[in-house]
Scaffold this active site. Structure first.
Site, PDB file in Angstrom:
ATOM      1  N   GLY A  60       0.817  -1.198   0.000  1.00  0.00           N
ATOM      2  CA  GLY A  60       0.000   0.000   0.000  1.00  0.00           C
ATOM      3  C   GLY A  60       0.854   1.251   0.000  1.00  0.00           C
ATOM      4  O   GLY A  60       1.966   1.270   0.534  1.00  0.00           O
ATOM      5  N   HIS A 224       0.073   1.744   9.588  1.00  0.00           N
ATOM      6  CA  HIS A 224      -1.169   2.043   8.881  1.00  0.00           C
ATOM      7  C   HIS A 224      -2.150   2.801   9.764  1.00  0.00           C
ATOM      8  O   HIS A 224      -3.343   2.842   9.489  1.00  0.00           O
ATOM      9  CB  HIS A 224      -1.827   0.753   8.371  1.00  0.00           C
ATOM     10  CG  HIS A 224      -0.949  -0.032   7.463  1.00  0.00           C
ATOM     11  ND1 HIS A 224      -0.144  -1.053   7.919  1.00  0.00           N
ATOM     12  CD2 HIS A 224      -0.725   0.061   6.129  1.00  0.00           C
ATOM     13  CE1 HIS A 224       0.542  -1.556   6.902  1.00  0.00           C
ATOM     14  NE2 HIS A 224       0.210  -0.902   5.807  1.00  0.00           N
ATOM     15  N   ASP A 421      10.980  37.094  15.855  1.00  0.00           N
ATOM     16  CA  ASP A 421      10.776  35.701  16.230  1.00  0.00           C
ATOM     17  C   ASP A 421      10.746  35.480  17.730  1.00  0.00           C
ATOM     18  O   ASP A 421      10.735  34.344  18.206  1.00  0.00           O
ATOM     19  CB  ASP A 421      11.840  34.797  15.595  1.00  0.00           C
ATOM     20  CG  ASP A 421      13.251  35.276  15.893  1.00  0.00           C
ATOM     21  OD1 ASP A 421      13.400  36.343  16.511  1.00  0.00           O
ATOM     22  OD2 ASP A 421      14.202  34.581  15.495  1.00  0.00           O
ATOM     23  N   ASP A 423      12.848  36.095  20.330  1.00  0.00           N
ATOM     24  CA  ASP A 423      13.946  35.625  21.174  1.00  0.00           C
ATOM     25  C   ASP A 423      15.080  36.633  21.328  1.00  0.00           C
ATOM     26  O   ASP A 423      16.158  36.277  21.803  1.00  0.00           O
ATOM     27  CB  ASP A 423      14.509  34.314  20.631  1.00  0.00           C
ATOM     28  CG  ASP A 423      15.118  34.471  19.239  1.00  0.00           C
ATOM     29  OD1 ASP A 423      15.001  35.567  18.657  1.00  0.00           O
ATOM     30  OD2 ASP A 423      15.701  33.497  18.729  1.00  0.00           O
ATOM     31  N   CYS A 424      14.848  37.877  20.961  1.00  0.00           N
ATOM     32  CA  CYS A 424      15.922  38.881  21.046  1.00  0.00           C
ATOM     33  C   CYS A 424      16.464  38.986  22.467  1.00  0.00           C
ATOM     34  O   CYS A 424      17.675  38.997  22.682  1.00  0.00           O
ATOM     35  CB  CYS A 424      15.410  40.250  20.575  1.00  0.00           C
ATOM     36  SG  CYS A 424      16.610  41.581  20.728  1.00  0.00           S
ATOM     37  N   ASP A 579      12.227  48.902  17.521  1.00  0.00           N
ATOM     38  CA  ASP A 579      13.015  47.735  17.137  1.00  0.00           C
ATOM     39  C   ASP A 579      13.753  47.200  18.362  1.00  0.00           C
ATOM     40  O   ASP A 579      14.495  47.933  19.030  1.00  0.00           O
ATOM     41  CB  ASP A 579      14.032  48.110  16.062  1.00  0.00           C
ATOM     42  CG  ASP A 579      14.895  46.925  15.676  1.00  0.00           C
ATOM     43  OD1 ASP A 579      14.355  46.006  15.045  1.00  0.00           O
ATOM     44  OD2 ASP A 579      16.084  46.931  16.032  1.00  0.00           O
ATOM     45  N   PRO A 580      13.573  45.904  18.699  1.00  0.00           N
ATOM     46  CA  PRO A 580      14.213  45.355  19.903  1.00  0.00           C
ATOM     47  C   PRO A 580      15.740  45.424  19.861  1.00  0.00           C
ATOM     48  O   PRO A 580      16.374  45.697  20.877  1.00  0.00           O
ATOM     49  CB  PRO A 580      13.730  43.898  19.921  1.00  0.00           C
ATOM     50  CG  PRO A 580      12.489  43.889  19.091  1.00  0.00           C
ATOM     51  CD  PRO A 580      12.699  44.927  18.035  1.00  0.00           C
ATOM     52  N   GLY A 581      16.310  45.179  18.679  1.00  0.00           N
ATOM     53  CA  GLY A 581      17.762  45.242  18.576  1.00  0.00           C
ATOM     54  C   GLY A 581      18.300  46.633  18.823  1.00  0.00           C
ATOM     55  O   GLY A 581      19.336  46.816  19.474  1.00  0.00           O
TER      56      GLY A 581
END
Length: 605
Positions: A60, A224, A421, A423-424, A579-581
């Site tokens: 299958g 299956h 995203d 995680d800064c 802006d986080p950065g």
């Protein structure tokens, strides 16, 4: 609601898959018998040209790349495809036999399911009545359920792929049908498999079952979608691997003739929706478990998705007893597109990591080796007991800058979750923590240039993603600008900041107004140079430039992103947060300036 699939008509998935497969691989072809006959075969083989034993398998569909992905010289000559999880009809199997079987005959490798045994068996008998030489080997490698299993026997699972490779290599070597069948049968008796699922699979056009709830896993399932032998709470993969291997190698049941001192082949098989990362982690746990707990030598390891169950999350483990002939067949070359490349060859008993090359330094005569507890070898300059005035200032500036980033972690993550995203803060926190740890051990604070270089090394070692490499570039450029000067003047610091901005812009591609950390540093540099050129006190210039950095970072709310994750975010969302950065850059720069002020003017702080 039916499960999400990137398909057209659910009834056409198998034929469209086959058409895509043969479009992708020039060495494959299919029989013109759609939709009833679905057979993939080698493009270079026919009844009149095949002077070797034909090796045919199938079953299958829904287990891709098995079996059609293993069609190629050195493995299968043809694969018979049934509908999803449905044994192929006799006519399809018979058509495949007729298409590829020459004078030396045909070996059918069949997974142990009732429908497959009956349909392949009937096709074999019909082919024999037409004058073809046909043998059949049944593979039942399931180790999840204890015997006896009645007439059904053990299910065929991923071990079938290894058996197909052994048989295909034996046939390619020119062996007779009887000898190829003997090798395949012996291989099938040496292999055991058990699977673990984190989710059930979804058939095309059907509703996804909710049988397996959150936090649960199913042990000993088939391929299956049928229920497994047991349902248990989800455990770390090391625990799961240990349980599965104990079951396969059970001394009481003896599914496989493997005992301490045996040599084995290991296969970690993804069931369709399991990331390669997860499979490699399972392999990393399984190899030492086999070696240390079961006393086995592991000759080969195959990790990937070899026999799946549509989109099922989970994996199976296969262990096969090896020997010189088995290894020779597994290592033999093949053009089957989905047989793993690069797994052949003898494995060393243990793999020792290659040492990290030591970094070069312009001050190598002062360097001594330093080993951090958790990472790798980095250079170390023994810190003097007495810090110079500049060394003391540098120390408080670094401490304050790192502390500020550590305190801002959650806020930075909150901002980044809206425009990136998420995680800064975590990444910056990791870098700041490393800087503080390394400063206590090996920063030569009396040498500002070398200290900046070491900060870059600390950050580059632990900070992932774009931020880590950009800050490493930032520090390396500053180091290049500062090195060679025992005492750094304020204008030299300004030149170093300018060099850092230039380097980050060059390699990162951003400029002023792109909504990045440069939107904090560029205003800071402008004010710093302006005030120093005007003859202002260096501390005042530093403080005013730090205010400019904060203002620049705040202004990123009004900027259209042209770099980083924010370029994928709608403008109305970007306007809600800076802006986080940029905020991180401004924050540590401002904290350093205030710390230097407190150090130099304690009464005014």
């Amino acid at each position: 609601m039916s499960g999400k699939k990137l398909i057209n008509d659910p009834n056409d998935v198998v034929t469209e898959f086959i058409e895509g497969l043969v479009e992708t691989y020039p060495g494959l072809q299919y029989l013109d018998g759609f939709p009833q006959i679905k057979v993939v075969l080698r493009a270079d083989v026919s009844t009149t040209t095949n002077d070797k034993v034909a090796v045919v398998s199938g079953g299958g569909s829904g287990h891709e790349p098995a079996h059609s992905g293993y069609v190629g010289a050195g493995m299968l000559t043809a694969a018979i495809c049934g509908d999803v999880f449905t044994s192929p009809p006799v006519d399809s199997i018979l058509a495949g036999i007729r298409a590829v079987t020459g004078p030396k005959g045909c070996l059918l490798i069949v997974m142990n399911y009732t429908g497959d045994r009956l349909n392949f068996g009937l096709a074999a008998e019909q082919a024999k009545s037409e004058g073809y030489k046909v043998e059949m080997v049944i593979v039942g490698d399931d180790c999840a359920l204890p015997p006896p299993r009645g007439v059904a026997g053990r299910r065929g699972l991923a071990g079938t792929v290894l058996v197909s490779k052994v048989a295909g290599a034996a046939a390619d070597a020119g062996l007779s049908l009887a000898d190829v069948a003997t090798e395949a049968k012996r291989a099938s008796e040496m292999v055991g498999t058990m699977g673990v699922a984190l989710s059930v699979c979804t058939l095309p056009g059907q509703v996804t079952s909710d049988r397996l709830g959150p936090g649960l896993m199913e042990l000993g399932l088939g391929i299956h979608g049928e229920p497994g032998a047991a349902v248990a709470d989800l455990q770390p993969v090391g625990v799961v691997v240990s349980h599965v291997l104990k079951q396969i190698l059970s001394k009481e049941i003896q599914y496989v003739p493997i005992t301490r001192g045996s040599r084995v082949v290991l296969m970690i098989n993804g069931l369709g929706a399991t990331p390669i990362m997860d499979l490699m982690i399972a392999a990393q746990k399984a190899v030492p478990e086999l070696q240390l707990e079961h006393g086995l030598a592991v000759d080969r390891v195959y990790t990937g998705s070899f026999m799946t169950s549509l989109d099922m999350a989970g994996f199976s483990i296969t262990v096969m007893k090896s020997g010189p002939t088995i290894l020779q067949r597994l290592d033999a070359p093949t053009k089957a597109p989905y047989w793993p490349v690069g797994a052949e060859g003898d494995r060393p008993p243990a793999k020792i990591p290659v040492p990290v090359p030591p970094p070069c330094s312009s001050r190598s005569n002062e360097l001594q080796p330093c080993f951090t507890e958790r990472f790798f070898c980095i250079k170390m300059i023994i810190q003097p007991q007495e810090l110079s005035e500049q060394g003391c200032i540098l120390e408080v500036a670094i401490q304050a800058a790192a502390d500020e980033i550590i305190n801002l972690r959650d806020k930075l993550n909150e901002w980044d979750s809206k425009v990136g995203d998420g995680d800064c803060g975590t990444i910056m926190h990791r870098g700041a923590t490393a800087v503080l740890e390394d400063m206590k051990k090996c920063y030569p604070l009396n040498d500002a240039a070398e200290t900046v270089n070491e900060i870059g090394a600390s950050i580059g070692r632990v900070m992932g993603g774009t931020s880590g490499i950009l800050y490493d570039i930032f520090c390396k450029a500053a180091y290049t600008s500062l090195k060679g000067s025992p005492i750094i003047t304020s204008k030299q610091w300004a030149s170093a900041l300018e060099a850092s901005i230039t380097a980050v812009s060059k390699y990162g591609g951003a400029s002023a107004g792109y909504r990045t950390m440069l939107d904090a540093f560029i205003p800071a540099l402008t004010v710093l140079k302006e005030k120093l050129d005007a003859g202002d006190d260096p501390l005042t210039a530093f403080l005013l430039s730090s205010e400019a950095a904060m203002n620049g970072a705040e202004s990123t709310k009004d900027m259209h992103a042209q770099a980083g994750w924010s370029t994928y975010i709608a403008a109305d969302l970007l306007s809600l947060v800076p802006d986080p950065g940029a905020m991180a850059a401004a924050a540590w720069y401002r904290a350093a300036a205030l710390a230097v002020k407190k150090k130099l003017q304690p009464s005014e702080s």
